[in-house]
Design an enzyme around this catalytic site. Structure first.
Site, mmCIF file in Angstrom:
data_model
loop_
_atom_site.group_PDB
_atom_site.id
_atom_site.type_symbol
_atom_site.label_atom_id
_atom_site.label_comp_id
_atom_site.label_asym_id
_atom_site.label_seq_id
_atom_site.Cartn_x
_atom_site.Cartn_y
_atom_site.Cartn_z
ATOM 1 N N LEU A 1 28.463 8.152 -63.015
ATOM 2 C CA LEU A 1 27.588 9.254 -62.609
ATOM 3 C C LEU A 1 26.169 8.731 -62.479
ATOM 4 C CD1 LEU A 1 28.765 12.050 -65.107
ATOM 5 C CD2 LEU A 1 29.298 11.931 -62.680
ATOM 6 N N HIS A 2 25.518 9.042 -61.357
ATOM 7 C CA HIS A 2 24.110 8.635 -61.236
ATOM 8 C C HIS A 2 23.294 9.561 -60.347
ATOM 9 C CE1 HIS A 2 25.586 6.964 -57.451
ATOM 10 N NE2 HIS A 2 24.338 6.887 -57.058
ATOM 11 N N ARG A 3 23.951 10.461 -59.597
ATOM 12 C CA ARG A 3 23.186 11.289 -58.662
ATOM 13 C C ARG A 3 22.368 12.337 -59.413
ATOM 14 N NH1 ARG A 3 23.799 9.588 -53.858
ATOM 15 N NH2 ARG A 3 25.729 8.514 -53.307
ATOM 16 N N ARG B 1 19.161 4.973 -65.475
ATOM 17 C CA ARG B 1 18.438 6.254 -65.373
ATOM 18 C C ARG B 1 19.153 7.371 -66.132
ATOM 19 N NH1 ARG B 1 19.278 10.131 -61.656
ATOM 20 N NH2 ARG B 1 17.059 10.246 -61.153
ATOM 21 N N ASP C 1 30.468 9.936 -58.568
ATOM 22 C CA ASP C 1 29.659 10.598 -57.544
ATOM 23 C C ASP C 1 29.081 9.557 -56.587
ATOM 24 O OD1 ASP C 1 27.655 9.462 -59.095
ATOM 25 O OD2 ASP C 1 26.786 11.363 -59.758
#
Length: 364
Positions: free
Chosen positions: A208-210, A243, A282
């Site tokens: 997951l990063h969006r 992030r 994602d």
């Protein structure tokens, strides 16, 4: 012919590796073709960039602009300033950009203002979601590009609708798949395999990063909790993007089957994907790799710029809809996941086609 190739973030490195190899092959055949590799430094963590040069045998960059982190505007500005200086010091005939990261857009703008032609590898893809920074990058880049190298017929149609002439569009296939097919026999079992007692098709991989998924605490907590719950007793391997790390540490999500790991190198990560029961992600690029490796892919997005992974491949979009997420896990456990196919020209020769088109266009 002198080409300046731009790479800035993890997905770029997988895409430039086969292109550099194809250029070197042409040069060895006697063609007057040279390249200069620029790393903007948009991704500067070793696990996100450095290991890729080693694993994929990419020559070290001629220069690293060392932009590092910042807001979208700060990164864009820093890349443009650094790249403008680079082009003044080292003029070229063509700037080649790949994908849809900030570096792609920023360097395209600089090149066109310097009256240098631009080739965009992976041109024409669209998600239709303007909340994604990448969608803005794609639109700006393709509004300025001279040579459009596409991965699918969908991308060709998107460009034609924008009024791009067919003579500028080259359907070549997918360079990321060139890299995957070349390295599939080199995939490497990570040390965590034995540490977590993993076995083939008995675990899940999640990425997951969006911003739409990870920037809001409540949304992220609910999403992970549902996936972990539906994952039953299967270990869930979650390589955590820098992030996302800080936010996750504040959520205190403690589940026995959820394992946070540091970002993995290309060979280790794809080993995990290839042997997983399924991937929950994602990321657009991972949906392509899962399709080639015939691994069920659950995508936590409402739209995709790679519709062929859904039409032909193993990917199913669920967004953040809890009912859809529950439904696809039932489908997964029932053993009736749709059979995946291979999209047209995803055959390992995209980079060769790109370089052949360029040598013809520049009359080498």
């Amino acid at each position: 012919m002198n080409i300046t190739i731009v790479a800035g973030a993890r997905p770029n490195f997988m895409k430039i590796a086969p292109i550099i190899e194809a250029i070197q092959k042409k040069k060895n055949e006697g063609f007057n073709i040279n390249y200069r590799l620029i790393h903007t430094g948009q991704h500067y963590d070793k696990n996100l960039s450095g290991t890729f040069f080693e694993e994929l045998n990419i020559p070290l960059p001629d220069v690293n602009l060392e932009v590092k982190s910042g807001t979208q505007a700060e990164q864009t500005a820093a890349i443009m300033i650094g790249f403008e200086k680079e082009l003044k010091q080292n003029p070229c005939d063509l700037v080649m950009v790949v994908g849809d990261v900030t570096s792609t857009m920023a360097c395209t703008i600089v090149a066109k203002k310097a009256h240098i032609k631009v080739a965009h590898v992976e041109a024409g893809i669209r998600s239709g979601d303007m909340r994604m920074p990448e969608e803005v990058n794609r639109i700006v880049t393709d509004s300025l590009t001279d040579y459009f190298f596409t991965t699918s017929i969908h991308a060709n149609k998107n460009l034609e609708l924008l009024g791009v002439g067919q003579s500028k569009i080259f359907f070549v296939g997918n360079v990321m798949i060139d890299t995957l097919l070349k390295n599939e026999n080199r995939l490497k079992q990570p040390t965590l395999w034995k540490e977590l007692n993993l076995s083939n098709k008995k675990y899940l991989v999640m990425t997951l990063h969006r911003p739409s998924n990870v920037d809001e605490e409540k949304q992220l907590k609910e999403l992970i909790t549902q996936i972990v719950t539906l994952g039953k007793d299967y270990p869930i391997i979650f390589p955590v993007h820098p992030r996302t790390q800080k936010l996750l540490s504040e959520l205190h999500l403690n589940f026995e089957n959820l394992h946070y790991v540091t970002p993995l190198g290309y060979l280790e990560f794809n080993y995990l994907v290839k042997n997983a029961l399924a991937v929950v992600t994602d990321s657009g690029g991972i949906t392509e790799e899962a399709t080639i490796m015939n691994v069920p892919c659950i995508t936590l997005r409402d739209s995709t710029e790679r519709p062929e992974t859904c039409d032909i491949g193993t990917n199913i979009l669920v967004g953040s809809d809890s009912e859809k997420i529950t439904m696809v896990f039932k489908l997964l456990y029932s053993g009736t996941w749709k059979p995946g196919g291979i999209p047209e020209l995803w055959d390992g020769h995209a980079a060769e086609r790109i370089v052949n088109h360029l040598t013809h266009a520049f009359k080498l």
